[in-house]
Motif scaffolding. Structure first.
Motif, PDB file in Angstrom:
ATOM      1  N   MET A   1       0.847  -1.180   0.000  1.00 39.83           N
ATOM      2  CA  MET A   1       0.000   0.000   0.000  1.00 39.83           C
ATOM      3  C   MET A   1       0.886   1.234   0.000  1.00 39.83           C
ATOM      4  O   MET A   1       1.776   1.354   0.827  1.00 39.83           O
ATOM      5  N   PRO A   2       0.633   2.157  -0.913  1.00 40.57           N
ATOM      6  CA  PRO A   2       1.436   3.388  -0.938  1.00 40.57           C
ATOM      7  C   PRO A   2       1.247   4.207   0.330  1.00 40.57           C
ATOM      8  O   PRO A   2       0.162   4.256   0.894  1.00 40.57           O
ATOM      9  N   LEU A   3       2.343   4.839   0.776  1.00 41.04           N
ATOM     10  CA  LEU A   3       2.236   5.748   1.916  1.00 41.04           C
ATOM     11  C   LEU A   3       1.417   6.967   1.534  1.00 41.04           C
ATOM     12  O   LEU A   3       1.431   7.392   0.388  1.00 41.04           O
ATOM     13  N   HIS A   4       0.723   7.538   2.485  1.00 41.59           N
ATOM     14  CA  HIS A   4      -0.071   8.750   2.277  1.00 41.59           C
ATOM     15  C   HIS A   4      -1.028   8.587   1.090  1.00 41.59           C
ATOM     16  O   HIS A   4      -1.090   9.419   0.204  1.00 41.59           O
ATOM     17  N   LEU A   5      -1.768   7.509   1.120  1.00 43.06           N
ATOM     18  CA  LEU A   5      -2.714   7.180   0.071  1.00 43.06           C
ATOM     19  C   LEU A   5      -3.695   8.305  -0.207  1.00 43.06           C
ATOM     20  O   LEU A   5      -4.048   8.563  -1.348  1.00 43.06           O
ATOM     21  N   SER A   6      -4.121   9.013   0.825  1.00 42.32           N
ATOM     22  CA  SER A   6      -5.126  10.063   0.654  1.00 42.32           C
ATOM     23  C   SER A   6      -4.617  11.226  -0.190  1.00 42.32           C
ATOM     24  O   SER A   6      -5.399  12.013  -0.697  1.00 42.32           O
ATOM     25  N   LYS A   7      -3.313  11.335  -0.370  1.00 38.55           N
ATOM     26  CA  LYS A   7      -2.753  12.422  -1.164  1.00 38.55           C
ATOM     27  C   LYS A   7      -2.686  12.094  -2.651  1.00 38.55           C
ATOM     28  O   LYS A   7      -2.364  12.955  -3.462  1.00 38.55           O
ATOM     29  N   LEU A   8      -3.004  10.863  -3.011  1.00 38.69           N
ATOM     30  CA  LEU A   8      -2.999  10.468  -4.418  1.00 38.69           C
ATOM     31  C   LEU A   8      -4.353  10.814  -5.034  1.00 38.69           C
ATOM     32  O   LEU A   8      -5.202   9.963  -5.250  1.00 38.69           O
ATOM     33  N   GLY A  25       4.344   2.916   9.000  1.00 41.60           N
ATOM     34  CA  GLY A  25       3.774   3.553   7.814  1.00 41.60           C
ATOM     35  C   GLY A  25       2.788   4.654   8.146  1.00 41.60           C
ATOM     36  O   GLY A  25       2.570   5.558   7.358  1.00 41.60           O
ATOM     37  N   GLY A  26       2.189   4.588   9.292  1.00 39.22           N
ATOM     38  CA  GLY A  26       1.272   5.623   9.731  1.00 39.22           C
ATOM     39  C   GLY A  26      -0.045   5.671   8.971  1.00 39.22           C
ATOM     40  O   GLY A  26      -0.725   6.681   8.974  1.00 39.22           O
ATOM     41  N   SER A  27      -0.448   4.584   8.304  1.00 31.80           N
ATOM     42  CA  SER A  27      -1.714   4.562   7.586  1.00 31.80           C
ATOM     43  C   SER A  27      -2.872   4.642   8.569  1.00 31.80           C
ATOM     44  O   SER A  27      -2.798   4.112   9.677  1.00 31.80           O
ATOM     45  N   ARG A  28      -3.942   5.317   8.157  1.00 29.36           N
ATOM     46  CA  ARG A  28      -5.119   5.482   9.001  1.00 29.36           C
ATOM     47  C   ARG A  28      -6.353   5.051   8.228  1.00 29.36           C
ATOM     48  O   ARG A  28      -6.371   5.071   7.003  1.00 29.36           O
ATOM     49  N   MET A  29      -7.413   4.718   8.945  1.00 32.40           N
ATOM     50  CA  MET A  29      -8.666   4.312   8.297  1.00 32.40           C
ATOM     51  C   MET A  29      -9.182   5.399   7.380  1.00 32.40           C
ATOM     52  O   MET A  29      -9.707   5.121   6.312  1.00 32.40           O
ATOM     53  N   GLU A  30      -9.033   6.650   7.777  1.00 29.90           N
ATOM     54  CA  GLU A  30      -9.561   7.739   6.958  1.00 29.90           C
ATOM     55  C   GLU A  30      -8.867   7.825   5.605  1.00 29.90           C
ATOM     56  O   GLU A  30      -9.431   8.344   4.653  1.00 29.90           O
ATOM     57  N   ASP A  31      -7.653   7.286   5.485  1.00 32.98           N
ATOM     58  CA  ASP A  31      -6.980   7.248   4.189  1.00 32.98           C
ATOM     59  C   ASP A  31      -7.781   6.432   3.177  1.00 32.98           C
ATOM     60  O   ASP A  31      -7.807   6.742   1.992  1.00 32.98           O
ATOM     61  N   LEU A  32      -8.451   5.391   3.650  1.00 33.31           N
ATOM     62  CA  LEU A  32      -9.295   4.584   2.760  1.00 33.31           C
ATOM     63  C   LEU A  32     -10.502   5.372   2.260  1.00 33.31           C
ATOM     64  O   LEU A  32     -11.024   5.092   1.194  1.00 33.31           O
ATOM     65  N   GLY A  33     -10.950   6.346   3.020  1.00 38.72           N
ATOM     66  CA  GLY A  33     -12.109   7.144   2.637  1.00 38.72           C
ATOM     67  C   GLY A  33     -11.876   7.978   1.391  1.00 38.72           C
ATOM     68  O   GLY A  33     -12.812   8.345   0.692  1.00 38.72           O
ATOM     69  N   GLU A  34     -10.632   8.272   1.097  1.00 42.37           N
ATOM     70  CA  GLU A  34     -10.295   9.080  -0.078  1.00 42.37           C
ATOM     71  C   GLU A  34     -10.178   8.263  -1.358  1.00 42.37           C
ATOM     72  O   GLU A  34     -10.077   8.809  -2.437  1.00 42.37           O
ATOM     73  N   VAL A  35     -10.148   6.940  -1.223  1.00 42.44           N
ATOM     74  CA  VAL A  35      -9.992   6.062  -2.390  1.00 42.44           C
ATOM     75  C   VAL A  35     -11.353   5.481  -2.732  1.00 42.44           C
ATOM     76  O   VAL A  35     -11.896   4.668  -1.996  1.00 42.44           O
ATOM     77  N   HIS A  36     -11.893   5.906  -3.857  1.00 47.79           N
ATOM     78  CA  HIS A  36     -13.262   5.517  -4.207  1.00 47.79           C
ATOM     79  C   HIS A  36     -13.331   4.324  -5.141  1.00 47.79           C
ATOM     80  O   HIS A  36     -14.321   3.619  -5.165  1.00 47.79           O
TER      81      HIS A  36
END
Length: 162
Positions: A1-8, A25-36
């Motif tokens: 999984m890419p770091l800072h997914l929500s920024k992509l 990695g510091g991934s958070r659940m809210e990062d998934l919210g940005e990937v539709h």
């Protein structure tokens, strides 16, 4: 999984994802919210790092219409819920097929364990794989509804502590 997914922001499709929460990695659940546009399988691991339900809601899992295989994982503990001082009922977890260890702690408003706890009754026995169950610091708990339909067939240890 890419770091800072929500920024992509231009990411259009992501297929077969393993998402590790917290840690280095510091991934958070809210990062998934940005990937539709997630497709296929999605694994979310280290769920013990989710702080509360608000954080979990930010993942917007109901909108992941193209995910056809969802896998959830916790550390060795498997599953523990607790310190929910405003919850007045337990979640429906009886039909989780691989749940072996379950700890329920400091649920101060729970007065009874109801039929909902076992999940929707199907042909499977509730808590089919559960080996250890612990209830700790539930001061208002007075009643436990037992179904009497073979729930907890593999239970080895039950602990109830104040």
């Amino acid at each position: 999984m890419p770091l800072h997914l929500s920024k992509l922001k231009s990411l259009q499709v992501l297929v077969g994802v393993k998402f590790l929460l917290g840690g280095g990695g510091g991934s958070r659940m809210e990062d998934l919210g940005e990937v539709h546009n997630l497709y296929g399988s999605l694994s979310i691991l280290e769920l013990q790092n989710v702080v509360d339900r608000r954080e979990a809601r930010k993942a917007k899992m109901r909108g992941k219409e193209h995910v056809d295989n969802l896998s959830l994982g916790w550390s060795e503990m498997k599953l523990s819920i607790g310190n929910c001082k405003d919850c007045d009922s337990l979640p429906e977890l009886g039909q989780l097929p691989s749940l072996k260890f379950f700890s329920i702690r400091e649920m101060h408003r729970i007065t009874e364990v109801t039929e909902e706890f076992y999940g929707s009754l199907s042909s499977k026995k509730p808590f089919n794989s559960l080996e250890k169950l612990a209830f700790v610091k539930m001061p208002e708990w007075k009643q436990w509804h037992i179904l009497g339909s073979g729930e907890f067939p593999k239970l080895e240890k039950l602990s109830i502590a104040s």
